[in-house]
Design a protein around this motif. Structure first.
Motif, short mmCIF file in Angstrom:
data_model
loop_
_atom_site.label_atom_id
_atom_site.label_comp_id
_atom_site.label_asym_id
_atom_site.label_seq_id
_atom_site.Cartn_x
_atom_site.Cartn_y
_atom_site.Cartn_z
N VAL A 29 0.82 -1.27 0.20
CA VAL A 29 -0.01 0.04 0.15
C VAL A 29 1.00 1.33 0.13
N THR A 30 0.79 2.20 -1.08
CA THR A 30 1.56 3.34 -1.29
C THR A 30 0.84 4.36 -1.36
N CYS A 31 1.32 5.61 -1.19
CA CYS A 31 0.66 6.85 -1.39
C CYS A 31 1.42 7.84 -2.63
N THR A 32 0.81 8.37 -3.35
CA THR A 32 1.36 9.00 -4.29
C THR A 32 0.47 10.17 -4.64
N GLU A 33 1.17 11.30 -5.48
CA GLU A 33 0.32 12.24 -5.66
C GLU A 33 -0.27 13.11 -4.48
N VAL A 34 0.49 13.58 -3.46
CA VAL A 34 0.18 13.80 -2.20
C VAL A 34 -0.05 15.31 -2.40
N ARG A 35 -1.09 15.80 -2.15
CA ARG A 35 -1.67 17.38 -2.04
C ARG A 35 -2.09 17.99 -0.80
N LYS A 36 -2.42 19.00 -0.71
CA LYS A 36 -2.91 19.78 0.49
C LYS A 36 -4.15 19.18 0.96
N ASP A 37 -5.07 18.80 0.14
CA ASP A 37 -6.50 18.38 0.47
C ASP A 37 -6.65 16.61 -0.49
N SER A 38 -5.66 16.17 -0.74
CA SER A 38 -6.11 15.04 -1.65
C SER A 38 -4.87 13.99 -1.75
N LEU A 39 -4.95 12.84 -1.87
CA LEU A 39 -3.77 12.14 -2.41
C LEU A 39 -4.53 10.79 -2.98
N VAL A 40 -3.48 10.01 -3.63
CA VAL A 40 -3.77 8.67 -4.46
C VAL A 40 -3.36 7.52 -3.76
N LEU A 41 -4.18 6.60 -3.40
CA LEU A 41 -3.54 5.28 -2.71
C LEU A 41 -3.55 3.98 -3.66
N LEU A 42 -2.57 3.46 -3.70
CA LEU A 42 -2.23 2.21 -4.55
C LEU A 42 -2.23 1.02 -3.62
N TRP A 43 -2.37 -0.08 -3.81
CA TRP A 43 -2.40 -1.24 -3.39
C TRP A 43 -2.40 -2.56 -4.43
N LYS A 44 -1.94 -3.70 -3.87
CA LYS A 44 -1.70 -4.74 -4.63
C LYS A 44 -2.88 -5.93 -4.03
N GLU A 45 -3.39 -6.67 -4.70
CA GLU A 45 -4.35 -7.62 -4.07
C GLU A 45 -3.82 -8.60 -3.26
N PRO A 46 -4.53 -9.12 -2.53
CA PRO A 46 -4.02 -9.95 -1.31
C PRO A 46 -3.52 -11.40 -2.16
N VAL A 47 -2.74 -11.93 -1.38
CA VAL A 47 -2.04 -13.11 -1.90
C VAL A 47 -2.95 -14.26 -1.68
N TYR A 48 -3.63 -14.31 -0.69
CA TYR A 48 -4.62 -15.29 -0.19
C TYR A 48 -6.10 -14.70 -0.74
N THR A 49 -6.55 -15.14 -1.71
CA THR A 49 -8.00 -14.59 -2.14
C THR A 49 -9.25 -15.02 -1.42
N GLY A 50 -8.96 -16.14 -0.77
CA GLY A 50 -10.07 -16.57 0.10
C GLY A 50 -10.70 -17.95 -0.89
N ARG A 51 -11.86 -18.36 -0.54
CA ARG A 51 -12.60 -19.41 -1.33
C ARG A 51 -13.48 -18.93 -2.42
N SER A 52 -13.49 -17.46 -2.69
CA SER A 52 -14.03 -16.92 -3.83
C SER A 52 -13.19 -15.72 -4.27
N PRO A 53 -13.52 -15.35 -5.44
CA PRO A 53 -12.99 -14.15 -6.00
C PRO A 53 -13.04 -12.69 -4.98
N ILE A 54 -12.09 -12.00 -5.31
CA ILE A 54 -12.50 -10.72 -4.68
C ILE A 54 -13.28 -10.08 -5.33
N ALA A 55 -14.22 -9.60 -4.46
CA ALA A 55 -15.51 -8.64 -4.94
C ALA A 55 -15.14 -7.22 -4.83
N GLY A 56 -14.17 -7.19 -4.26
CA GLY A 56 -13.71 -5.32 -4.02
C GLY A 56 -12.97 -5.13 -2.73
#
Length: 1683
Positions: free
Chosen positions: A957-984
């Motif tokens: 989980v990383t932060c980019t485009e940091v501004r005074k009132d906003s930023l963009v958060l990026l991440w990668k999906e879990p390694v263990y996805t459970g017994r069903s696909p990731i819904a969100g």
């Protein structure tokens, strides 16, 4: 060489060639000195000290207090002055006065040494010094002459600062020998005199020390006395003087005298300033705690000069001894001040303040008084009144969980409104539980989140229970959100509210408000940049500019800094004196005048920041008279190199500010700067500061031509010479670099409280350096705008207070920066001021959560989830509380708390449950206002084992485009996805320092993408984030927390810029100036690396990268981001959606094929005079733009028919035609050409469109001509008044005295009694009792010499029916309630209306059944009375009666209940009236025939007859003068056929004169009729009076008769029982001398209808009511009393 101290390095600017030969030799001699000089220095210090003491004694003898110590020494010093000038003066400053002071000071050392010897030898030397002083003036003049001659002979130029020579001091032991000794120099910093001495001697010493120190530091001139031969004062010189020499010496004496006077005035001012000092509390008053009835006394001691005046205050209110005699005693003696309070009671508990003031300032000291009572304490309930109560089980507060302390605010301050100059006070009573005496709270006040410190503008007080803040002189700078924070250890509570400060009344009507927030941004030796904020109120006229004033600290003289007003809200003030402090103020100017001045700025010193920092780091010390020796030697002069990093930091229309860095090569000397300028493109360099070099590495350049481009460069200089110039700046255009912001957008008001509204808006595009926003409000329809704030607010949300409940308001916003105020935004939608949900509170407790569900269940625990409340209470949810209870066999148990601390997530695991047990749950939400109502109990859930396969945590989980009132958060999906696909995914965030329970979810619905732009951050606040994944099974565990990220836009941050070049190529551009050698630009789409380069071409050169679209289309939609690797997070992005793509493609097409942009297409409109105007609006036109006008494919030109105009400034193109003719039908086209850009717009006017336009133009032309004379604004119309009359009215205009108005009906003039004065512009005609006869056509005509106008109104058919319906409606509404009246015939129900018309339909209903009218039941209208008559009523007539009035559209009902008691009473009254009517009908009465008065001549025969009636036949008798009268021979009385009565006297005589009465009587009543007989004797005299006097009786009979009109009024008062008036007969004894009048013939008719009197039986026993006819008849002929 000796190195220069810092204070000389800043001032050295001279060439080595300028050095004097004597100075060089002196320096060489100093270099040869050995270290043994330190011993001589010790002796010199001793001599100096002793000399000071001797000098004090000498000055006491005969010295002047106001003269300088430099002119106060012995006689030998003045004799040796010529030598002192030749050897001692090593530098020559800018003025001769300084040289004279330096020369005078060069004698100080010798004089002080000799004074020390004089001190050892006693008073004899002192007397010699005094005598020498008296002779000093002449000796000093000779010395001045010699020194001037020497200076003139030496041909060299002195620089502002010369190198110091060694300074010699005459040793005490060898005062008669000539020795060489250097006076050492301070190497430390310059200090100022501190403190004020108490004795005259110390003040003189301090003045002398100040002069010495000032000459050393300010001028740097060396002072030495070397090899001077002593000459005795007794030696006299005699020489012959020529006239020329005498004149010269005389002139020198005059110059010396002037110099002495100036110097004395200077030191007098110096001493006076140093004597004055502000007040200071030596002993402050202390607080007291006493019992009631005791006395208390506060003491304090104050120092200061002049003696301060002390004032005592109670709770910031001055104590007036006169209004409380005997209560307060205030004393002030010898600097000791006291306040005594007698017999204290509980009301004396307060904060007391002693305020000391003199001309130098004011200071205050505080003390508290607590008065205790012997019995009883304040009830705790009073202290907690108004606090927010919470369930004890929750114990939550807005800032944390249940704590050791509970802090509550009572008697809180509300939103406050004040005016500039007023005193405002805010306060709260603070209740802390438990109350620990030794643990006292810290009270802090904040304004807009900034801690407030006490000052002369703000005073704070804490009495132990109440915290208060007082604004002693409110200004607009004081407006803002005030917060009281009470801190108890690590825990605190806050309370906030807003304070508004309006402008003070302007001295000049229409002048603008005062500017505010005056600050000094950049202060140095050469200038200070002053900034301010523009006022919200411009007085109704635009502000033309601002004037800046300055005032030196310690004075009261204000000087205007700029001759012409400046519009930019920043201005560099020059012409300051180095080292002095200044304050500034600003005034605004508009067409009406100049505003009041702003609040003054904080003092600022004209020093460089480095010097200011050095002064702060080394505190000043008092002058001690000690001289310090330095062993440093000056370095050889080095020509400085060029300055570096020269740049233009600010450019406006009025000035340009330059900044640079000093050169690295500059030696040990201080350096100065010369600034040069040239017009861009030339090499014609001109020096800007030709006279005075710049001392600081910043400079403001004025006097530049607006619109031209300039280049600048800077040179350094020192004693070694002038260095090479710096690199020139790029061409700078003299214009405002900062543009006025554009108007904000999307102003949206929302309800808040019953007197406030929350207003939000969007930031204007491309806004730079915004200061804030001004908000204005206006009541809908008033057209008057009022400012909601007078201090610009930051952010895009504001609460407008002070509004009127129930009114509708609109709002608008404008942005502010230093360049000015933007245009106003568009008006918001109207909003009615009402309280929002929650009773209008700013924060209310939230509503209950809902939809409680189980997310996970195991053997001994369950995870609950729920939804957020629908109503949050105006603030965010701070947490939730969960309760649970067991359900056994359907019976619920007791509620238990599942969590003590609030949980921020909407999911919670409840531990320690029983397996297979059924549970119910409820959840309560909490916010800043408290804990809301718990939800309804959930469905029963069974605690049993579940298997839930949830995904693992996301990672990276990383932060980019940091501004005074906003930023963009990026991440990668879990390694263990459970017994069903990731819904969100779900993203959580919180402030870094917040507790764990402060986590909150950013998104409510799961995100499908693996990035999220998070907005709404607070600038400067540190945040952390985490992400959770969800699948069909549920939400997984959160990821690791990111590193703390501060929401800020770092300096130099750049954004991705989309650009379309002239060839229509679309590209994304990103630049970075923070790259390292290994940095790279990495472009991505939707935060995924771009691998396909078939649609995008990326080109990177140096610190710039460009991504060019090959063919922009729908496949290119997305978010494009660029990250620069190996940097501190440099990144940016740009979103291309469908709208952006369309915009870019349209712009690309426009760049390829340019067109003149049109703000509006060709349009047509009709002007006031019927002219036809064709126009179009271009967005922008250059000065070369042209327009062609085409009609039906043929070009037309400007002439008599067509008037054409092209305005390049506004872009308006128009053509005006006087009138439209048939031949003008066709197509009109405007063709524009601006450079290579073209455009055209056409308008087709054919067929019906053309005819409609032509007709409208003709009509408008006629209307214009009509309005040149008197005319109608509103045509003739009608209205029905409250009296149900019809009023015809119309509104007229352009009326004058001679204008006539005439009314017509059906072409016949209506005569009006009064002429209308047209005062209100309305003409009316009133038609009373409107009916069918008034139907017709009405016309009104206005006419005078200018013309006439008419208006017609047809009141026929449908129009008349509509009017009559309205009249009937008004008549029906005027109907009174139904009343009941009994009559002799039966019972009558009736109602009155204003008047009756036939169109009003009347119906009667009995017990919901329509009444059928018969002879027994009738209805009718009599005048204004509508009635229903029921003859001979029976019990079947009982019931509810309703009268229905139908106006043609609507029915109106009036109801009365004729049953029960109402019917019984009415029926009884009917029976009684019926019997009374029978009695009245059959009673005995005289029907007529007898006159009232008979006049007859004596001897004639008299015959009177009348008719009587009655059933049974009445008895008849006669009376004469109230006595029984019977027939005799002369008089015959007859009664025949039971009705005919006659009275005959055959021969009348005077004895027959008198009043005769006939009395008729039967069982129903008696009636009397009188006749007066007057017999005239032959001689013409009457005996009537005699006959009457003999009887001595006058009968006066009065009947109270009820007239018809009066009875009608009485009937309205009593509708149940008819009114029966008693007939009263009275007798009066008349005046014996009264003579009855003789009635004339014209009174005969009246006299014949004399009133009748009933006998006692009829009047008392059988009170028979009289019928209406009888009452009317009798009421019209009452008996009159004779005069």
């Amino acid at each position: 060489m000796m190195s220069l101290p810092f204070y000389q390095r800043h001032h050295e600017h001279y060439d080595r060639a300028y050095r004097h030969k004597a100075l060089q030799s002196t320096v060489s001699q100093y270099q040869k000195e050995t270290k043994s000089k330190s011993a001589v220095y010790a002796q010199g210090s001793t001599a100096y000290a002793r000399g000071s003491a001797a000098y004090r004694h000498a000055s006491a003898a005969d010295f002047s207090l106001d003269s300088s110590a430099a002119y106060s020494h012995g006689s030998s010093g003045y004799d040796l002055e010529s030598a002192a000038y030749s050897y001692g003066s090593t530098a020559y400053d800018h003025s001769a006065a300084q040289s004279k002071r330096s020369s005078a000071y060069s004698l100080d050392s010798e004089s002080l040494s000799k004074s020390s010897a004089a001190y050892r030898h006693g008073s004899e030397s002192i007397n010699k010094l005094a005598a020498a002083y008296r002779l000093g003036s002449e000796a000093y003049s000779l010395g001045l002459k010699d020194s001037n001659l020497m200076i003139e002979d030496q041909s060299y130029k002195m620089s502002p600062k010369a190198k110091r020579a060694k300074q010699n001091l005459v040793s005490e032991d060898k005062e008669n020998e000539a020795i060489d000794y250097s006076v050492p120099i301070f190497t430390g910093r310059e200090v100022s005199i501190s403190g004020i001495t108490d004795t005259e001697e110390e003040r003189i010493k301090e003045s002398a020390a100040y002069v010495a120190k000032r000459n050393l530091f300010a001028t740097g001139e060396g002072v030495s006395v070397s090899k001077v031969a002593k000459s005795t004062s007794e030696e006299e010189h005699h020489e012959k003087k020529s006239r020329k020499v005498a004149v010269r010496e005389s002139a020198e004496r005059v110059a010396l005298k002037k110099t002495l006077e100036e110097t004395q005035a200077f030191h007098k001012k110096l001493n006076q300033d140093k004597l004055l000092h502000p007040p200071e509390f030596v002993i402050e008053p202390r607080s007291h705690t006493i019992w009631e009835k005791q006395n208390v006394k506060f003491h304090c001691s104050v120092a200061g000069w002049p003696a301060p005046r002390v004032t005592w205050y109670k709770n910031n209110v001055p104590i007036n001894v006169q209004t409380h005699p005997g209560k307060y005693i205030i004393e002030s003696r010898y600097g000791l001040h006291s306040l005594e309070i007698s017999t204290c009671d509980f009301d004396d508990t307060a904060q007391y303040r002693a305020s000391a003031m003199n001309v130098k300032g004011e200071i205050s000291a505080y003390a508290s008084l607590v008065v205790k009572r012997y019995k009883g304490e304040i009830e705790a309930s009073l202290l907690h009144a108004g606090t927010v109560s919470m369930p004890l089980g929750f114990g939550v507060t807005p800032h944390g969980y249940a704590s050791r302390f509970e802090i509550s605010f009572v008697d809180k301050f509300d939103v406050a409104f004040g005016r500039e100059g007023e005193t405002m006070s805010l306060g709260c009573t603070v209740v802390i539980n438990p109350d620990i005496k030794r643990f006292k709270p810290d009270i802090e006040w904040y304004r807009n989140g900034v801690l407030i410190t006490p000052s002369k503008w703000v005073q704070m007080h804490w009495s132990g229970e109440r915290a208060s803040l007082t604004l002693t002189h409110a200004n607009k700078e004081d407006e803002g959100l005030y917060t009281l924070r009470v801190v108890m250890g690590d825990y605190y509570e806050e309370y906030s509210n807003y304070v508004f400060v309006r402008d003070a009344d302007a001295e000049i009507p229409g002048a603008p408000g005062a500017p505010l927030d005056v600050q000094c941004l950049d202060a140095n030796k050469d200038y200070v940049i002053v900034s301010w904020k523009q006022p919200a109120v411009d007085g109704g006229n635009p502000i033309l500019g601002y004037f800046i004033d300055r005032c030196e600290v310690g004075t009261t003289h204000w000087t205007q800094c700029n001759e012409t007003p400046v519009k930019f809200a920043r201005f560099p003030v020059t012409g300051l004196i180095e080292g002095r402090s200044y304050i500034f103020r600003v005034r605004a100017l508009n067409k009406a005048g100049i505003s009041l001045p702003s609040r003054v700025s904080e003092p600022v010193a004209a020093l460089d920041p480095a010097d200011r920092a050095r002064l702060r780091s080394h505190p000043s010390a008092p002058w001690t008279g000690q001289i310090i020796v330095t062993e440093e030697e000056p370095a050889e002069g080095v020509v400085p190199g060029p300055p570096t990093d020269l740049q233009v930091i600010e450019a406006t229309k009025n000035y340009v500010v330059l900044s640079w860095k000093p050169p690295g090569q500059r030696g040990h000397e201080g350096i100065m700067y010369f600034v040069e300028k040239c017009i861009a493109g030339t090499e014609d360099w001109q020096r800007v500061n030709t006279e005075i070099p710049v001392k600081s590495p910043r400079f403001a350049v004025f006097d530049l031509a607006e619109g031209k481009s300039y280049c600048f460069r800077v040179r350094c200089c020192n004693s070694a010479g002038i260095g090479e110039p710096s690199e020139a700046t790029e061409a700078t255009v003299v214009d405002d670099k900062l543009d006025i912001p554009k108007a904000p957008g999307r102003v949206m008001p929302t309800r808040n409280t019953d007197t406030s509204v929350v207003v939000t808006w969007t930031e204007p595009p491309d806004a730079k350096e915004l200061v804030g926003y001004y908000i204005e409000s206006s009541v809908v329809g008033s057209g008057r705008w009022e400012p909601c704030n007078n201090n610009p607010v930051k952010g895009t949300r504001f609460i407008c207070h002070g509004l009127t409940n129930g009114e509708k308001y609109i709002f608008r916003v404008r942005a502010v920066n230093a360049a000015g105020l933007s245009e106003f935004s568009k008006d918001s939608e109207p909003i009615e001021v009402q309280a929002a949900i929650g009773g209008g509170l700013l924060h209310a407790a939230p509503s209950p959560p809902y939809d409680i569900m189980v997310l996970e269940s195991v053997r001994d625990s369950m995870v609950l989830g729920w939804k957020q409340p629908k109503v949050t209470g105006g603030t965010e949810i701070t947490g939730y509380y969960v309760n649970y209870r067991e359900v056994v066999d359907g019976v619920p148990g007791k509620w238990m708390e599942a969590n003590i601390k609030a949980i921020s997530e909407r999911a919670y695991r409840i531990q320690n449950l029983k397996e297979n047990m059924v549970y119910q749950f409820q959840v309560a939400a909490a916010n800043l206002a408290g804990v809301g109502t718990p939800s309804l109990p959930s469905q029963p859930f069974k605690c049993e084992e579940w298997t839930i396969a949830v995904p693992g945590p996301p990672h990276d989980v990383t932060c980019t485009e940091v501004r005074k009132d906003s930023l963009v958060l990026l991440w990668k999906e879990p390694v263990y996805t459970g017994r069903s696909p990731i819904a969100g995914y779900y993203v959580d965030m919180k402030e870094t320092e917040a507790k764990e329970e402060r986590w909150k979810s950013v998104n409510e619905k799961p995100l499908q993408k693996k990035f999220l732009k998070i907005g709404g951050l607070k600038e400067g606040v540190s945040y952390v984030f985490r992400v959770r994944a969800a699948n069909q099974a549920g939400v997984g565990k959160p990821s690791d927390v990111t590193d703390p990220v501060v929401a800020e836009t770092r300096p130099g941050t750049k954004e991705v810029v989309v650009d379309v070049d002239d060839n229509g190529v679309i590209s994304l551009n990103f630049a970075c100036d923070q790259m390292s050698p290994n940095s790279k630009f990495v472009w991505s789409k939707n935060y995924e690396p771009i691998e396909d380069d078939s649609r995008l071409n990326i080109d990177t050169k140096g610190g710039k990268s460009k991504a060019t679209f090959k063919d922009l289309g729908e496949d290119d939609l997305g978010i494009y981001s660029c990250v620069v690797t190996d940097t501190d997070g440099v990144s940016s992005s740009h979103t291309i959606d469908e709208e952006e793509m369309k915009r870019l493609l349209a712009l690309s097409h426009e760049r390829k094929f340019p067109t003149v942009p049109l703000a509006s297409e060709l349009a047509v409109e009709i002007l006031e005079k019927g002219e036809v105007r064709f126009w179009l609006q271009a967005e922008k036109l250059s000065g070369n733009a042209k327009a062609n006008f085409v009609f039906n494919d043929k070009e037309i030109f400007n002439g008599e028919k067509y008037k054409m105009k092209v305005d390049q400034k506004t872009g308006l193109v128009e053509m005006i035609m006087d009138k439209l003719e048939d031949k003008d039908e066709g197509t009109y086209t405007f063709q524009l050409q601006d450079g290579k850009a073209t455009n055209q717009s056409s308008l087709v006017l054919i067929g019906d469109v053309f005819k409609k336009l032509r007709d409208e133009a003709d009509f408008q032309r006629k209307e214009w001509h009509r309005k040149q004379g008197p005319h109608f604004v509103d045509k003739l119309g009608w209205e029905v008044t409250d009296d149900c009359n019809v009023m015809l009215k119309c509104k007229v205009a352009n009326i004058k005295k001679e204008t006539h108005i005439v009314w017509y009906k059906d072409d016949r003039e209506i005569m009006v009694d009064e002429e209308h004065d047209f005062k209100d512009g309305v003409c009316t005609l009133l038609i009373s009792e409107f009916s069918k006869k008034d139907a017709g056509t009405y016309e009104v005509i206005l006419k005078d010499d200018r013309g006439k106008d008419s208006s017609e109104l047809k009141l026929k058919d449908t129009a008349f029916a509509d009017l009559m319906n309205e009249v009937c409606r008004r008549i029906a509404l005027s109907a009174t309630d139904l009343k009941i009246q009994s009559t002799a015939e039966g019972i009558r129900l009736y109602s009155y209306v204003t008047y009756y018309v036939e169109d009003l339909r009347v119906g009667w209903v009995h017990n919901d059944t329509q009444i059928r009218f018969t002879d027994r039941v009738k209805t009718g209208v009599t005048g204004e009375q509508i009635w229903l008559q029921i003859n001979e009523p029976t019990p079947q007539d009982k019931g509810r009666y309703t009268m229905e009035l139908f106006d043609g559209k609507t029915g109106h009902k009036k109801t009365v209940d004729l049953s029960g008691q109402a019917f019984d009473e009415a029926f009884a009254e009917f029976q009684r009236l019926k019997q009374a009517a029978i009695a009245e009908k059959n009673r005995a009465r005289v029907l007529g025939g007898l006159p009232d008065v008979v006049t007859i001549q004596e001897g004639k025969a008299l015959n009177l007859s009348c008719t009587v009636w009655g059933d049974p036949t009445p008895e008849v008798s006669w009376l004469k003068n109230e006595k029984t009268f019977v027939s005799d021979a002369n008089c015959t009385l007859k009664f025949e056929s039971g009705k005919n009565v006659s009275f005959t006297i055959s021969t009348v005589s005077t004895l027959d004169s008198g009043k005769y009465s006939i009395v008729v009587k039967n069982k129903y009543g008696t009636e009397t009729s009188d006749v007066t007989v007057i017999v005239i004797s032959v001689s013409g005299q009457t005996d009537t009076a005699q006959g009457l006097n003999q009887n001595n009786i006058t009968v006066s009979k009065k009947k109270k008769a009820t007239t018809a009109s009066k009875r009608k009024e009485e009937e309205k008062k009593d509708f149940i029982k008819p009114h029966v008036e008693e007939i009263i007969a009275t007798e009066e004894t008349p005046n014996p001398n009264e003579i009855p009048p003789v009635e004339t013939e014209k009174d005969t008719k009246t006299n014949q209808r004399a009133a009748k009197t009933t006998d006692g039986k009829a009047a008392v026993g059988e009170m028979v009511p009289q019928p209406t006819e009888s009452l009317d008849r009798q009421g019209k002929k009452p008996l009159e009393k004779k005069p």
